[in-house]
Each structure stands twice: as C-alpha cells, then as structure tokens.
Design a protein around this motif. Structure first.
Motif, short mmCIF file in Angstrom:
data_model
loop_
_atom_site.label_atom_id
_atom_site.label_comp_id
_atom_site.label_asym_id
_atom_site.label_seq_id
_atom_site.Cartn_x
_atom_site.Cartn_y
_atom_site.Cartn_z
N THR A 194 -82.85 -9.68 30.15
CA THR A 194 -81.46 -9.97 29.37
C THR A 194 -80.40 -9.80 29.08
O THR A 194 -79.62 -9.73 29.86
N ASN A 208 -77.03 -13.45 16.19
CA ASN A 208 -77.19 -12.43 16.82
C ASN A 208 -75.52 -11.33 17.18
O ASN A 208 -75.95 -10.81 18.47
N PHE A 209 -75.09 -11.75 16.44
CA PHE A 209 -73.55 -11.19 15.99
C PHE A 209 -73.82 -9.82 15.74
O PHE A 209 -74.77 -9.50 15.01
N ASP A 210 -73.29 -8.64 16.69
CA ASP A 210 -73.38 -7.20 15.91
C ASP A 210 -72.60 -6.71 15.08
O ASP A 210 -73.39 -6.02 14.57
N PRO A 257 -72.03 -6.12 29.07
CA PRO A 257 -72.14 -7.50 28.60
C PRO A 257 -71.11 -7.99 29.58
O PRO A 257 -70.12 -7.75 30.38
N ALA A 277 -78.98 -11.00 23.48
CA ALA A 277 -79.67 -10.50 23.14
C ALA A 277 -78.71 -9.95 21.90
O ALA A 277 -78.71 -10.04 20.61
N SER A 278 -77.49 -9.64 22.02
CA SER A 278 -76.19 -9.11 21.00
C SER A 278 -75.33 -9.92 21.57
O SER A 278 -74.66 -10.03 23.03
N VAL A 279 -74.02 -10.85 20.59
CA VAL A 279 -72.62 -10.99 20.82
C VAL A 279 -71.75 -10.01 20.57
O VAL A 279 -71.75 -9.46 18.77
N GLY A 280 -70.78 -9.97 20.55
CA GLY A 280 -70.24 -9.39 20.22
C GLY A 280 -68.13 -10.01 20.78
O GLY A 280 -68.23 -10.26 21.57
N ASP A 296 -76.06 -9.69 26.69
CA ASP A 296 -75.18 -9.04 26.29
C ASP A 296 -73.85 -9.91 25.87
O ASP A 296 -73.44 -10.22 27.39
#
Length: 336
Positions: free
Chosen positions: A259, A301-303, A238, A280-283, A261
């Motif tokens: 993609t 897209n928050f995990d 990420p 693709a995703s967010v943490g 993260d």
C-alpha cells in the motif's frame, strides 16, 4: 549425422535419470555429431552419473540383479516390477538371467530393455519414456529461454525430480509442464540491481522490487524493457502525489499487502486522482481555508489532520462544518 535431441534426452534419462541442458545438446550437435547410437549408449553407461543412478554399476559381480532390474523399470517407465500385470514373472526372470550371460550386459540393460519393449509392442512403456524425454526437453527450452544454457547440479537434480514424476499418462505430462512454467518464471524475475548486473537478460523478464526503488528507477532501461513490473514492498514513507503516480504508472501490479500513503499539499491532493483515491491514508502539508477543508474531509481516506486560515465571516457561516474534528491537531486561525 548427429543424434537428435530426443534421443540424447532419452539416453540421459535411461542411464542417469537427469535432464539435458542446452549446452549439453549443443555438444552432441557439434563435437559429438559423429558419435553413433551404440557409442552414445556406451558413453552414457560408463558415465559417473550412471554409477550414481544405478549402484549396481559399482559392483556388478556381487550386487543384487533383481534390485537393479527394478530400478531400471522404475526409472524408464515408472513401473513396479512386483506388478505382474505389467512385468510378468517370466520376463523378470529372463532379464535377471540375461544379466548373468555376459559380464558387460548390465551396461546395456536399460537400452536392451527399451529395445525389447519396442519389439514386443509394449506401447505404454514406450509412451512413458517418450513423455519423459519430451518433458526433459521442455525443461531445457524453458531454462534456455530464461537465459540458462548450462545447468548447475541443483538444476540437473530439479529436472530429474520432475522427469521422475512422468509416466505414460497425459496428466503426468501436464503436471510436469506446469512445474516447469513456474520454475522458468522464477528464473526470469530480477530486482533492478540484479537486472542491471545481468549481461544477457532473457527476452521476457519481470522486475520485482520495492516501491521506492521502482519510483527511483522508473526510467531505467531494465525497468522500461521488462515484460512485467511488480512492487513487492510498500514505500518506507508517505509519497507525494507525483511519486505515487510514478509508482502506479511503473508497476503493472502490486504484491499482496503493498500500500502507500500520501502526504502533499492540499491542492495536489485534491487533484491527485487515482494516486489519492487508492492510497491507504492521505495527509496534507499546508494550512487550508474552510472550503478546501470541506473538500478534504469528503475524501474517505483523509487522515483528518489540518489547520484552517480563513476569514471570521467564512468560519461563522460554517457553524455546522466540522472545522476541528481533532481540536488538538487542527487549530482554527481567524482573520478579520
């Protein structure tokens, strides 16, 4: 006066079926500038490549004359001698007999056939050879622009394969030119390391490298000087919002399937703009309060992995707020 590039390209095709490199043309314009057309025909005819193209040259006294005539018609004009509408029986018989009139006639036959076709006004034949020469020079120019002035054997073979598809039609020329464009484009594609190791990059080139390499080399002159920059592989881990922004600012395009993260502080995530919305995703890496958690959960897209540190009052006031969608991962820390 030196023979023109078109003449050299045509002679190369007539006797070998191959293309000509920029270095080849330079030799004919300098060292070979005083060579006459007749002398050039003799040089091409006696070359090892001509003997490869026409096996007849290796045993002219015993080889099949009809087969040789067929190969020359096919090479120069993409004509099948069995088509009597294009090669009358009388003409075919004439050339087979002509080869027997002198022991060296076979060396001049490609040139003699083309001269006779011109004298007879057979414009379709002349157009085919002209098209082939034009395509040959297009290949030469395209590779030279990409920094390739001396051909490898593979490139001579590649040029020969393209030239062989060309006939008297415009459609065949357009198809060949499209192939050349693709080939030239592939020669102008480098990784950052390859570009750094190339002393003379072509005027227009593409950098295609991993996202991680593009981020690390965003300010490298070979990257900033590229005509196009492609990220061809997703990051290995990420990215921070800052690095994702560098990637987006550096890459003109992302290859299919690439993609990224995001893993960063909540504050940076919420201020991340396109770097976050396109991920693709967010943490997040830190503990947040209720209000911040609410903003994070609004991101599509928050995990969903977070921990809260806030006052009891704030937590009580948000009974409907999904403070812990994943209880085992999202502990609630309360402070009176």
């Amino acid at each position: 006066m030196a023979l023109s590039p078109n003449v050299i390209a045509a002679l190369q095709i007539m006797y070998t079926g191959r293309g000509v490199s920029a270095s080849d043309l330079n030799w004919w314009a300098t060292d070979g500038a005083n060579i006459t057309y007749a002398e050039a025909v003799a040089l091409f005819a006696s070359s090892p490549d001509a003997a490869i193209k026409y096996p007849f040259f290796q045993a002219p006294q015993t080889a099949d004359k009809r087969q040789y005539v067929a190969q020359v018609f096919a090479n120069l004009y993409n004509i099948d001698i069995n088509d009597t509408s294009l090669v009358p029986t009388e003409e075919l018989d004439y050339w087979i007999n002509w080869l027997s009139l002198s022991p060296d006639n076979y060396l001049d036959f490609p040139n003699a056939l083309n001269n006779a076709s011109a004298a007879a006004g057979l414009t379709d034949r002349l157009e085919a050879l002209t098209n082939k020469a034009d395509v040959s020079l297009s290949y030469t120019e395209a590779l030279s622009t990409a920094g390739v002035n001396t051909f490898t054997e593979a490139q001579y073979a590649e040029a020969a394969g393209i030239i062989a598809t060309v006939d008297d039609t415009n459609a065949s020329v357009l198809a060949a030119e499209a192939q050349i464009v693709e080939i030239a484009a592939s020669l102008s594609v480098f990784t950052i390391a390859q570009a750094q190791a190339t002393p003379n990059l072509p005027p227009a080139y593409t950098i295609s490298d991993t996202a991680d390499n593009l981020i690390a080399g965003a300010d490298d002159p070979v990257v900033t000087g590229a005509n196009n920059v492609i990220a061809n592989q997703s990051p290995a881990a990420p990215l921070s919002v800052e690095d994702a922004n560098i990637l987006l600012a550096t890459a003109d395009e992302l290859a299919a399937g690439v993609t990224w993260d995001i893993l960063d502080t909540a504050a940076d995530v919420l201020a991340g703009g396109a770097a976050v919305s396109g991920a693709a995703s967010v943490g997040i890496t830190d503990i947040v309060d209720v209000a911040t958690a609410s903003q994070l959960l609004a991101l599509g897209n928050f995990d969903g992995v977070y921990a809260i540190a806030d006052t009891s009052a704030n937590i009580v006031l948000t009974q409907e707020f999904p403070v812990a969608p994943l209880p085992s991962l999202c502990p609630i820390l309360t402070f009176p």
